[in-house]
Design a protein around this motif. Structure first.
Motif, PDB file in Angstrom:
ATOM      1  N   UNK A 157      32.172  35.458  42.021  1.00  0.00           N
ATOM      2  CA  UNK A 157      31.390  34.843  40.949  1.00  0.00           C
ATOM      3  C   UNK A 157      30.319  35.763  40.381  1.00  0.00           C
ATOM      4  N   UNK A 158      29.959  36.815  41.135  1.00  0.00           N
ATOM      5  CA  UNK A 158      28.891  37.717  40.700  1.00  0.00           C
ATOM      6  C   UNK A 158      29.189  39.149  41.143  1.00  0.00           C
ATOM      7  N   UNK A 159      28.448  40.090  40.577  1.00  0.00           N
ATOM      8  CA  UNK A 159      28.463  41.468  41.050  1.00  0.00           C
ATOM      9  C   UNK A 159      27.557  41.567  42.281  1.00  0.00           C
ATOM     10  N   UNK A 160      27.893  42.452  43.205  1.00  0.00           N
ATOM     11  CA  UNK A 160      27.020  42.641  44.359  1.00  0.00           C
ATOM     12  C   UNK A 160      27.774  43.127  45.572  1.00  0.00           C
ATOM     13  N   UNK A 161      27.184  42.894  46.729  1.00  0.00           N
ATOM     14  CA  UNK A 161      27.751  43.352  47.999  1.00  0.00           C
ATOM     15  C   UNK A 161      28.009  42.161  48.910  1.00  0.00           C
ATOM     16  N   UNK A 162      29.178  42.154  49.531  1.00  0.00           N
ATOM     17  CA  UNK A 162      29.526  41.086  50.475  1.00  0.00           C
ATOM     18  C   UNK A 162      28.689  41.258  51.744  1.00  0.00           C
ATOM     19  N   UNK A 163      27.864  40.265  52.040  1.00  0.00           N
ATOM     20  CA  UNK A 163      26.958  40.378  53.185  1.00  0.00           C
ATOM     21  C   UNK A 163      27.301  39.414  54.315  1.00  0.00           C
ATOM     22  N   UNK A 164      28.221  38.485  54.075  1.00  0.00           N
ATOM     23  CA  UNK A 164      28.603  37.551  55.143  1.00  0.00           C
ATOM     24  C   UNK A 164      29.991  36.992  54.877  1.00  0.00           C
ATOM     25  N   UNK A 165      30.785  36.923  55.929  1.00  0.00           N
ATOM     26  CA  UNK A 165      32.070  36.207  55.928  1.00  0.00           C
ATOM     27  C   UNK A 165      32.118  35.461  57.250  1.00  0.00           C
ATOM     28  N   UNK A 222      33.161  42.976  54.773  1.00  0.00           N
ATOM     29  CA  UNK A 222      31.705  43.101  54.787  1.00  0.00           C
ATOM     30  C   UNK A 222      31.273  44.416  54.163  1.00  0.00           C
ATOM     31  N   UNK A 223      30.189  44.350  53.395  1.00  0.00           N
ATOM     32  CA  UNK A 223      29.571  45.506  52.727  1.00  0.00           C
ATOM     33  C   UNK A 223      30.393  46.038  51.555  1.00  0.00           C
ATOM     34  N   UNK A 224      31.491  45.378  51.236  1.00  0.00           N
ATOM     35  CA  UNK A 224      32.272  45.788  50.067  1.00  0.00           C
ATOM     36  C   UNK A 224      31.549  45.376  48.793  1.00  0.00           C
ATOM     37  N   UNK A 225      31.561  46.247  47.796  1.00  0.00           N
ATOM     38  CA  UNK A 225      30.967  45.928  46.505  1.00  0.00           C
ATOM     39  C   UNK A 225      32.021  45.242  45.630  1.00  0.00           C
ATOM     40  N   UNK A 226      31.605  44.170  44.979  1.00  0.00           N
ATOM     41  CA  UNK A 226      32.537  43.385  44.169  1.00  0.00           C
ATOM     42  C   UNK A 226      32.007  43.228  42.748  1.00  0.00           C
ATOM     43  N   UNK A 227      32.930  42.911  41.819  1.00  0.00           N
ATOM     44  CA  UNK A 227      32.571  42.679  40.436  1.00  0.00           C
ATOM     45  C   UNK A 227      32.897  41.232  40.062  1.00  0.00           C
ATOM     46  N   UNK A 228      31.924  40.567  39.474  1.00  0.00           N
ATOM     47  CA  UNK A 228      32.116  39.176  39.086  1.00  0.00           C
ATOM     48  C   UNK A 228      33.222  39.010  38.059  1.00  0.00           C
ATOM     49  N   UNK A 229      34.113  38.061  38.323  1.00  0.00           N
ATOM     50  CA  UNK A 229      35.208  37.789  37.409  1.00  0.00           C
ATOM     51  C   UNK A 229      36.380  38.729  37.532  1.00  0.00           C
ATOM     52  N   UNK A 230      36.257  39.769  38.360  1.00  0.00           N
ATOM     53  CA  UNK A 230      37.293  40.786  38.490  1.00  0.00           C
ATOM     54  C   UNK A 230      37.853  40.844  39.910  1.00  0.00           C
ATOM     55  N   UNK A 231      36.988  41.041  40.898  1.00  0.00           N
ATOM     56  CA  UNK A 231      37.422  41.225  42.271  1.00  0.00           C
ATOM     57  C   UNK A 231      37.945  39.919  42.869  1.00  0.00           C
ATOM     58  N   UNK A 232      39.134  39.964  43.422  1.00  0.00           N
ATOM     59  CA  UNK A 232      39.696  38.785  44.100  1.00  0.00           C
ATOM     60  C   UNK A 232      39.125  38.755  45.513  1.00  0.00           C
ATOM     61  N   UNK A 233      38.391  37.691  45.841  1.00  0.00           N
ATOM     62  CA  UNK A 233      37.795  37.605  47.173  1.00  0.00           C
ATOM     63  C   UNK A 233      38.642  36.770  48.133  1.00  0.00           C
ATOM     64  N   UNK A 234      39.550  35.954  47.599  1.00  0.00           N
ATOM     65  CA  UNK A 234      40.417  35.140  48.454  1.00  0.00           C
ATOM     66  C   UNK A 234      41.675  34.756  47.690  1.00  0.00           C
TER      67      UNK A 234
END
Length: 216
Positions: free
Chosen positions: A69-77, A202-214
């Motif tokens: 949903x946003x740009x940033x870094x994955x800090x918890x799963x 964890x610690x992966x950088x993601x882009x909102x609307x682009x990166x598939x997280x699940x």
């Protein structure tokens, strides 16, 4: 391209800095002080402008995917008990945004908005364990036939003082479309069914609307 939530702040900032610099050139004799004030003003304005940038994102629409949903870094799963809406264990993926990240919030899935609620609260640092329950936040649930209900929560951080949420219950939304904005440093948590295959680490950088997280 800039987000509409930033126009007023950028205009006020520009006028204020202009007044400060006109005053410094009129009242201060030392050239180096005038230059330092001008340089600091330019840097500060650039930081404000870049915070409200809103890059165009072309989301590959797919009901099998949950996108960041946003740009940033994955800090918890982690598995947690989600007590506001589901009242059961869910798989939580948390993305932390620094002030340098794009702060537009996008719908991680498309579908019908089943729940949307704002909660006033504190301004603990966004990575604090209790920030998800005690900070200013909004909770939104979007449901479609494939993913089922997906909950995401905008959480204000120590610097964030206002969360904007456009999701309204009953509305149909498109995956990757604009869902809101968080001003100045924050976090978004996504809650998925236990066992959902997670595509980020964890610690992966993601882009909102682009990166598939699940992927369901």
């Amino acid at each position: 391209m800039f987000h509409k939530e930033g126009y007023k702040i950028m205009a006020i900032t520009a006028v204020s800095l202009l007044v400060i610099n006109i005053g410094s050139y009129s009242l201060i004799n030392q050239y180096w002080i005038k230059f330092a004030i001008l340089l600091a003003s330019i840097v500060f304005f650039i930081l404000i402008v870049q915070f409200f940038r809103n890059p165009t994102r072309r989301t590959a629409l797919n009901d099998d995917h949950v996108v960041a949903p946003v740009d940033g870094k994955v800090v918890a799963i982690e598995e947690v008990f989600e007590k506001e809406y589901f009242q059961e264990k869910r798989l939580q993926v948390s993305i932390f945004m620094s002030p340098l990240n794009v702060h537009v919030t996008r719908h991680p899935v498309g579908g019908i908005v089943k729940y949307s609620k704002y909660h006033p609260g504190k301004f603990l640092v966004a990575w604090h364990p209790k920030s998800s329950e005690e900070n200013e936040r909004t909770t939104v649930v979007v449901e479609n036939a494939v993913t089922g209900p997906v909950l995401y929560r905008q959480i204000a951080g120590a610097l964030a003082k206002r969360i904007v949420n456009y999701a309204q219950e009953g509305n149909e939304v498109i995956q990757g479309s604009d869902s809101g904005f968080i001003k100045f440093g924050s976090r978004v948590d996504v809650f998925l069914p236990i066992g959902t295959p997670i595509k980020v680490s964890l610690n992966e950088k993601v882009k909102g609307g682009i990166t598939v997280i699940a992927e369901v």
